[in-house]
Write a protein that holds these residues in place. Structure first.
Motif, PDB file in Angstrom:
ATOM      1  N   MET A   1       0.844  -1.188   0.000  1.00 43.18           N
ATOM      2  CA  MET A   1       0.000   0.000   0.000  1.00 43.18           C
ATOM      3  C   MET A   1       0.881   1.240   0.000  1.00 43.18           C
ATOM      4  SD  MET A   1      -3.302  -1.343   1.949  1.00 43.18           S
ATOM      5  CE  MET A   1      -4.273  -0.203   1.171  1.00 43.18           C
ATOM      6  N   THR A   2       0.436   2.264  -0.689  1.00 43.05           N
ATOM      7  CA  THR A   2       1.197   3.502  -0.759  1.00 43.05           C
ATOM      8  C   THR A   2       0.881   4.386   0.445  1.00 43.05           C
ATOM      9  OG1 THR A   2      -0.518   4.606  -2.035  1.00 43.05           O
ATOM     10  CG2 THR A   2       1.192   3.441  -3.280  1.00 43.05           C
ATOM     11  N   GLU A   3       1.710   5.393   0.653  1.00 49.89           N
ATOM     12  CA  GLU A   3       1.531   6.289   1.793  1.00 49.89           C
ATOM     13  C   GLU A   3       0.132   6.902   1.865  1.00 49.89           C
ATOM     14  OE1 GLU A   3       3.545   6.807   4.434  1.00 49.89           O
ATOM     15  OE2 GLU A   3       4.788   5.236   3.599  1.00 49.89           O
ATOM     16  N   PRO A   4      -0.432   7.465   0.771  1.00 48.79           N
ATOM     17  CA  PRO A   4      -1.776   8.039   0.867  1.00 48.79           C
ATOM     18  C   PRO A   4      -2.822   7.008   1.290  1.00 48.79           C
ATOM     19  CG  PRO A   4      -0.715   8.798  -1.123  1.00 48.79           C
ATOM     20  CD  PRO A   4       0.173   7.724  -0.524  1.00 48.79           C
ATOM     21  N   GLU A   5      -2.639   5.759   0.890  1.00 54.29           N
ATOM     22  CA  GLU A   5      -3.593   4.717   1.253  1.00 54.29           C
ATOM     23  C   GLU A   5      -3.528   4.380   2.737  1.00 54.29           C
ATOM     24  OE1 GLU A   5      -2.116   1.984  -1.691  1.00 54.29           O
ATOM     25  OE2 GLU A   5      -4.046   2.029  -2.719  1.00 54.29           O
ATOM     26  N   LEU A   6      -2.434   4.715   3.385  1.00 54.73           N
ATOM     27  CA  LEU A   6      -2.267   4.430   4.807  1.00 54.73           C
ATOM     28  C   LEU A   6      -2.443   5.678   5.678  1.00 54.73           C
ATOM     29  CD1 LEU A   6       0.774   1.998   4.649  1.00 54.73           C
ATOM     30  CD2 LEU A   6      -1.638   1.422   4.906  1.00 54.73           C
ATOM     31  N   ALA A   7      -2.793   6.801   5.083  1.00 55.30           N
ATOM     32  CA  ALA A   7      -2.933   8.054   5.817  1.00 55.30           C
ATOM     33  C   ALA A   7      -3.964   7.960   6.933  1.00 55.30           C
ATOM     34  CB  ALA A   7      -3.292   9.182   4.854  1.00 55.30           C
ATOM     35  N   TRP A   8      -4.948   7.103   6.787  1.00 56.82           N
ATOM     36  CA  TRP A   8      -5.981   6.941   7.813  1.00 56.82           C
ATOM     37  C   TRP A   8      -5.387   6.531   9.156  1.00 56.82           C
ATOM     38  CZ3 TRP A   8      -6.263   2.155  10.048  1.00 56.82           C
ATOM     39  CH2 TRP A   8      -5.707   1.090   9.335  1.00 56.82           C
ATOM     40  N   GLN A   9      -4.247   5.871   9.135  1.00 60.36           N
ATOM     41  CA  GLN A   9      -3.630   5.397  10.375  1.00 60.36           C
ATOM     42  C   GLN A   9      -3.186   6.550  11.276  1.00 60.36           C
ATOM     43  OE1 GLN A   9      -0.495   2.722   9.174  1.00 60.36           O
ATOM     44  NE2 GLN A   9      -1.920   1.037   8.882  1.00 60.36           N
ATOM     45  N   GLU A  10      -2.833   7.673  10.681  1.00 57.51           N
ATOM     46  CA  GLU A  10      -2.346   8.812  11.462  1.00 57.51           C
ATOM     47  C   GLU A  10      -3.427   9.438  12.328  1.00 57.51           C
ATOM     48  OE1 GLU A  10      -0.242  11.617   9.063  1.00 57.51           O
ATOM     49  OE2 GLU A  10       0.876  10.032   8.039  1.00 57.51           O
ATOM     50  N   THR A  11      -4.663   9.395  11.888  1.00 55.06           N
ATOM     51  CA  THR A  11      -5.754  10.009  12.646  1.00 55.06           C
ATOM     52  C   THR A  11      -6.698   8.983  13.260  1.00 55.06           C
ATOM     53  OG1 THR A  11      -7.070  10.220  10.634  1.00 55.06           O
ATOM     54  CG2 THR A  11      -5.707  12.121  11.268  1.00 55.06           C
TER      55      THR A  11
ATOM     56  N   ALA B   1     -11.568   2.644   5.720  1.00 50.21           N
ATOM     57  CA  ALA B   1     -10.219   2.411   5.184  1.00 50.21           C
ATOM     58  C   ALA B   1      -9.516   1.309   5.983  1.00 50.21           C
ATOM     59  CB  ALA B   1      -9.402   3.696   5.220  1.00 50.21           C
ATOM     60  N   CYS B   2      -9.728   1.296   7.283  1.00 51.62           N
ATOM     61  CA  CYS B   2      -9.137   0.278   8.147  1.00 51.62           C
ATOM     62  C   CYS B   2      -9.662  -1.113   7.773  1.00 51.62           C
ATOM     63  CB  CYS B   2      -9.459   0.603   9.609  1.00 51.62           C
ATOM     64  SG  CYS B   2      -8.869  -0.604  10.800  1.00 51.62           S
ATOM     65  N   LEU B   3     -10.957  -1.217   7.597  1.00 55.47           N
ATOM     66  CA  LEU B   3     -11.551  -2.503   7.211  1.00 55.47           C
ATOM     67  C   LEU B   3     -11.043  -2.939   5.840  1.00 55.47           C
ATOM     68  CD1 LEU B   3     -13.444  -4.853   7.715  1.00 55.47           C
ATOM     69  CD2 LEU B   3     -15.326  -3.428   6.853  1.00 55.47           C
ATOM     70  N   GLU B   4     -10.973  -2.016   4.903  1.00 54.39           N
ATOM     71  CA  GLU B   4     -10.452  -2.344   3.568  1.00 54.39           C
ATOM     72  C   GLU B   4      -9.013  -2.836   3.661  1.00 54.39           C
ATOM     73  OE1 GLU B   4     -11.085   1.250   1.355  1.00 54.39           O
ATOM     74  OE2 GLU B   4     -13.211   0.786   1.006  1.00 54.39           O
ATOM     75  N   TYR B   5      -8.215  -2.186   4.502  1.00 50.21           N
ATOM     76  CA  TYR B   5      -6.830  -2.600   4.706  1.00 50.21           C
ATOM     77  C   TYR B   5      -6.779  -4.034   5.256  1.00 50.21           C
ATOM     78  CZ  TYR B   5      -2.207  -2.998   6.765  1.00 50.21           C
ATOM     79  OH  TYR B   5      -0.963  -3.448   7.109  1.00 50.21           O
ATOM     80  N   ALA B   6      -7.580  -4.293   6.276  1.00 56.65           N
ATOM     81  CA  ALA B   6      -7.586  -5.617   6.901  1.00 56.65           C
ATOM     82  C   ALA B   6      -7.987  -6.704   5.913  1.00 56.65           C
ATOM     83  CB  ALA B   6      -8.527  -5.628   8.100  1.00 56.65           C
ATOM     84  N   LEU B   7      -8.977  -6.426   5.098  1.00 58.84           N
ATOM     85  CA  LEU B   7      -9.420  -7.413   4.114  1.00 58.84           C
ATOM     86  C   LEU B   7      -8.376  -7.613   3.018  1.00 58.84           C
ATOM     87  CD1 LEU B   7     -13.167  -6.365   3.849  1.00 58.84           C
ATOM     88  CD2 LEU B   7     -12.236  -8.390   5.004  1.00 58.84           C
ATOM     89  N   ALA B   8      -7.777  -6.531   2.551  1.00 60.36           N
ATOM     90  CA  ALA B   8      -6.772  -6.614   1.490  1.00 60.36           C
ATOM     91  C   ALA B   8      -5.504  -7.321   1.954  1.00 60.36           C
ATOM     92  CB  ALA B   8      -6.429  -5.215   0.979  1.00 60.36           C
ATOM     93  N   ASN B   9      -5.201  -7.199   3.250  1.00 61.12           N
ATOM     94  CA  ASN B   9      -3.972  -7.780   3.788  1.00 61.12           C
ATOM     95  C   ASN B   9      -4.214  -9.041   4.603  1.00 61.12           C
ATOM     96  OD1 ASN B   9      -1.641  -5.821   3.127  1.00 61.12           O
ATOM     97  ND2 ASN B   9      -3.392  -4.538   3.660  1.00 61.12           N
ATOM     98  N   ASP B  10      -5.421  -9.570   4.536  1.00 61.62           N
ATOM     99  CA  ASP B  10      -5.798 -10.814   5.201  1.00 61.62           C
ATOM    100  C   ASP B  10      -5.413 -10.819   6.682  1.00 61.62           C
ATOM    101  OD1 ASP B  10      -7.040 -13.291   5.224  1.00 61.62           O
ATOM    102  OD2 ASP B  10      -5.205 -14.379   4.752  1.00 61.62           O
ATOM    103  N   GLU B  11      -5.739  -9.705   7.360  1.00 58.95           N
ATOM    104  CA  GLU B  11      -5.496  -9.626   8.798  1.00 58.95           C
ATOM    105  C   GLU B  11      -6.404 -10.640   9.482  1.00 58.95           C
ATOM    106  OE1 GLU B  11      -3.248  -8.099  10.459  1.00 58.95           O
ATOM    107  OE2 GLU B  11      -2.494  -6.682   8.982  1.00 58.95           O
ATOM    108  N   ARG B  12      -5.825 -11.552  10.211  1.00 60.07           N
ATOM    109  CA  ARG B  12      -6.606 -12.631  10.802  1.00 60.07           C
ATOM    110  C   ARG B  12      -6.870 -12.472  12.282  1.00 60.07           C
ATOM    111  NH1 ARG B  12      -5.592 -17.933   7.322  1.00 60.07           N
ATOM    112  NH2 ARG B  12      -5.353 -16.850   5.353  1.00 60.07           N
ATOM    113  N   PHE B  13      -6.269 -11.487  12.909  1.00 59.90           N
ATOM    114  CA  PHE B  13      -6.423 -11.319  14.344  1.00 59.90           C
ATOM    115  C   PHE B  13      -6.833  -9.898  14.674  1.00 59.90           C
ATOM    116  CE2 PHE B  13      -3.232 -14.583  13.596  1.00 59.90           C
ATOM    117  CZ  PHE B  13      -3.817 -15.660  14.250  1.00 59.90           C
ATOM    118  N   GLY B  14      -7.592  -9.746  15.743  1.00 58.70           N
ATOM    119  CA  GLY B  14      -7.940  -8.432  16.245  1.00 58.70           C
ATOM    120  C   GLY B  14      -9.154  -7.812  15.593  1.00 58.70           C
ATOM    121  N   VAL B  15      -9.508  -6.644  16.097  1.00 61.19           N
ATOM    122  CA  VAL B  15     -10.622  -5.862  15.569  1.00 61.19           C
ATOM    123  C   VAL B  15     -10.051  -4.852  14.583  1.00 61.19           C
ATOM    124  CG1 VAL B  15     -12.455  -4.225  16.157  1.00 61.19           C
ATOM    125  CG2 VAL B  15     -11.961  -6.141  17.687  1.00 61.19           C
ATOM    126  N   TRP B  16     -10.569  -4.878  13.372  1.00 60.47           N
ATOM    127  CA  TRP B  16     -10.157  -3.958  12.304  1.00 60.47           C
ATOM    128  C   TRP B  16     -11.420  -3.401  11.669  1.00 60.47           C
ATOM    129  CZ3 TRP B  16      -5.091  -2.908  10.689  1.00 60.47           C
ATOM    130  CH2 TRP B  16      -4.094  -3.689  11.280  1.00 60.47           C
TER     131      TRP B  16
END
Length: 85
Positions: free
Chosen positions: A6-16, A50-65
């Protein structure tokens, strides 16, 4: 270790994201523990989608996303694969 594609703009949601203000144990509770508080915080977060999209795209298997637990994300993936999502 997987590379983050993922590129920096796609991860910008993490900052806020509101989760940045809480400890990881809040979003990665012990097995059998409640995820209610984490989900409530996610519900108030502007980065939730954006967080949910990230989790689905990266197959996050643990935690609340994105406000969903592992089981809920797995159910969502299965429903989408069956054409119900």
């Amino acid at each position: 270790m997987p590379m983050n594609t993922m590129t920096e703009p796609e991860l910008a949601w993490q900052e806020t994201a509101l989760c940045a203000q809480a400890g990881p144990e809040f979003f990665f509770p012990a097995p059998g523990s409640s995820t209610r508080e984490a989900k409530q915080l996610c519900g108030a977060c502007e980065g939730r989608v954006a967080c949910l999209e990230y989790a689905l795209a990266n197959d996050e298997r643990f935690g609340v996303w994105g406000g969903l637990s592992e089981k809920e994300r797995l159910r969502m993936r299965r429903d989408q694969a069956r054409g119900r999502g």
